[in-house]
Write a protein that holds these residues in place. Structure first.
Motif, short mmCIF file in Angstrom:
data_model
loop_
_atom_site.label_atom_id
_atom_site.label_comp_id
_atom_site.label_asym_id
_atom_site.label_seq_id
_atom_site.Cartn_x
_atom_site.Cartn_y
_atom_site.Cartn_z
N GLY A 166 0.79 -1.22 0.00
CA GLY A 166 0.00 0.00 0.00
C GLY A 166 0.82 1.27 0.00
N GLY A 167 1.97 1.32 0.71
CA GLY A 167 2.72 2.56 0.81
C GLY A 167 3.82 2.71 -0.22
N ALA A 168 4.09 1.67 -1.00
CA ALA A 168 5.20 1.72 -1.95
C ALA A 168 4.79 2.51 -3.19
CB ALA A 168 5.60 0.30 -2.37
N SER A 169 5.75 3.24 -3.73
CA SER A 169 5.48 3.99 -4.96
C SER A 169 6.35 3.46 -6.07
CB SER A 169 5.74 5.49 -4.74
OG SER A 169 7.09 5.68 -4.43
N ARG A 170 5.88 3.61 -7.29
CA ARG A 170 6.64 3.15 -8.45
C ARG A 170 7.56 4.26 -8.93
NH1 ARG A 170 3.68 -0.95 -12.15
NH2 ARG A 170 5.79 -0.88 -12.88
N MET A 171 8.73 3.86 -9.42
CA MET A 171 9.68 4.82 -9.97
C MET A 171 9.14 5.36 -11.29
SD MET A 171 13.62 4.27 -11.13
CE MET A 171 14.26 4.30 -9.47
N GLU A 172 9.29 6.66 -11.50
CA GLU A 172 8.90 7.26 -12.77
C GLU A 172 9.92 6.85 -13.83
OE1 GLU A 172 8.12 11.66 -14.74
OE2 GLU A 172 8.38 11.49 -12.58
N VAL A 173 9.44 6.49 -15.01
CA VAL A 173 10.30 6.04 -16.10
C VAL A 173 10.02 6.88 -17.34
CG1 VAL A 173 10.92 4.11 -17.60
CG2 VAL A 173 10.30 3.66 -15.21
N HIS A 174 11.08 7.38 -17.95
CA HIS A 174 10.98 8.07 -19.24
C HIS A 174 11.65 7.18 -20.27
CE1 HIS A 174 10.60 12.37 -17.42
NE2 HIS A 174 9.57 11.60 -17.15
N PHE A 175 10.92 6.84 -21.33
CA PHE A 175 11.42 5.96 -22.38
C PHE A 175 11.58 6.76 -23.66
CE2 PHE A 175 10.79 3.18 -26.00
CZ PHE A 175 11.72 2.19 -25.74
N ARG A 176 12.73 6.58 -24.33
CA ARG A 176 12.97 7.24 -25.62
C ARG A 176 13.46 6.24 -26.63
NH1 ARG A 176 16.62 12.03 -26.11
NH2 ARG A 176 15.47 12.27 -28.02
N HIS A 177 12.91 6.31 -27.82
CA HIS A 177 13.38 5.54 -28.97
C HIS A 177 14.11 6.54 -29.85
CE1 HIS A 177 12.24 3.01 -32.75
NE2 HIS A 177 13.52 2.95 -32.48
N ILE A 178 15.39 6.30 -30.09
CA ILE A 178 16.25 7.27 -30.78
C ILE A 178 16.88 6.64 -32.01
CG2 ILE A 178 18.30 8.73 -30.54
CD1 ILE A 178 17.73 8.72 -27.51
N ALA A 179 17.01 7.40 -33.08
CA ALA A 179 17.76 7.01 -34.27
C ALA A 179 19.01 7.89 -34.33
CB ALA A 179 16.92 7.16 -35.52
N ARG A 180 20.18 7.27 -34.45
CA ARG A 180 21.44 8.00 -34.45
C ARG A 180 22.19 7.76 -35.76
NH1 ARG A 180 22.55 9.83 -29.26
NH2 ARG A 180 21.51 8.71 -27.59
N ALA A 181 22.84 8.80 -36.26
CA ALA A 181 23.58 8.73 -37.52
C ALA A 181 25.07 8.59 -37.27
CB ALA A 181 23.32 9.99 -38.35
N VAL A 182 25.68 7.65 -37.97
CA VAL A 182 27.13 7.53 -38.00
C VAL A 182 27.55 8.04 -39.37
CG1 VAL A 182 29.09 5.95 -37.89
CG2 VAL A 182 27.09 5.56 -36.43
N ILE A 183 28.04 9.29 -39.38
CA ILE A 183 28.40 9.96 -40.64
C ILE A 183 29.92 10.10 -40.65
CG2 ILE A 183 28.13 12.02 -42.06
CD1 ILE A 183 25.45 12.49 -40.52
#
Length: 157
Positions: free
Chosen positions: A3-20
């Motif tokens: 009852g007293g436990a809270s969940r950690m906030e999570v930020h998710f990112r899907h990224i595309a990166r260029a190797v130029i």
């Protein structure tokens, strides 16, 4: 969870990166006053990673690019200064553009970013602290050997 436990906030990112790479130099982006990284950005709902990369490079540099070889996936996570779990999945692609050569300084289209060509060697990549760090040791090999890899900061349980 109890009852007293809270969940950690999570930020998710899907990224595309260029190797130029041009003439044994690699293009990096730098958030002004902060860290360096491979050019690219977030994949938006309804678009693929390659489309996102072409869009991001056009927005950031004003160039049309060709996306070539898929080079691999980077999976990173960290807890930021606010206690939020930052989870990122980055797809790496080999990219080229006739408008980008190491003979000319790339002009950013966005005020918060600068772009620089650096020598394609591990010492320079580390010196510029190109993020994510786990990629620094492997990037030169990925370009030269044409491998496709998966790298993760998660450890199997």
């Amino acid at each position: 969870m109890g009852g007293g436990a809270s969940r950690m906030e999570v930020h998710f990112r899907h990224i595309a990166r260029a190797v130029i790479v041009h003439e044994n130099k690699i293009l990096i982006a730098r958030l002004k006053g902060a860290h360096a990284f491979l050019p690219g950005g977030g994949v938006e709902p309804g678009e693929g990673a390659q489309q996102a990369l072409q869009r991001e490079l056009y927005e950031e540099l004003g160039v049309v690019c060709a996306v070539h070889r898929f080079m691999g996936v980077l999976e990173t996570h960290r807890i930021d200064e606010k206690g939020v779990l930052q989870h990122e999945i980055s797809h790496l692609f080999e990219v080229s553009s006739e408008q980008l050569t190491s003979f000319a300084h790339p002009r950013s289209q966005e005020d918060h970013l600068d772009f620089h060509w650096i020598d394609l060697n591990t010492d320079q990549i580390k010196r510029h602290d190109v993020l994510p760090r786990m990629m620094q040791e492997h990037l030169v090999r990925l370009v030269a050997e044409r491998d496709c890899v998966w790298m993760s900061t998660f450890t199997p349980t």
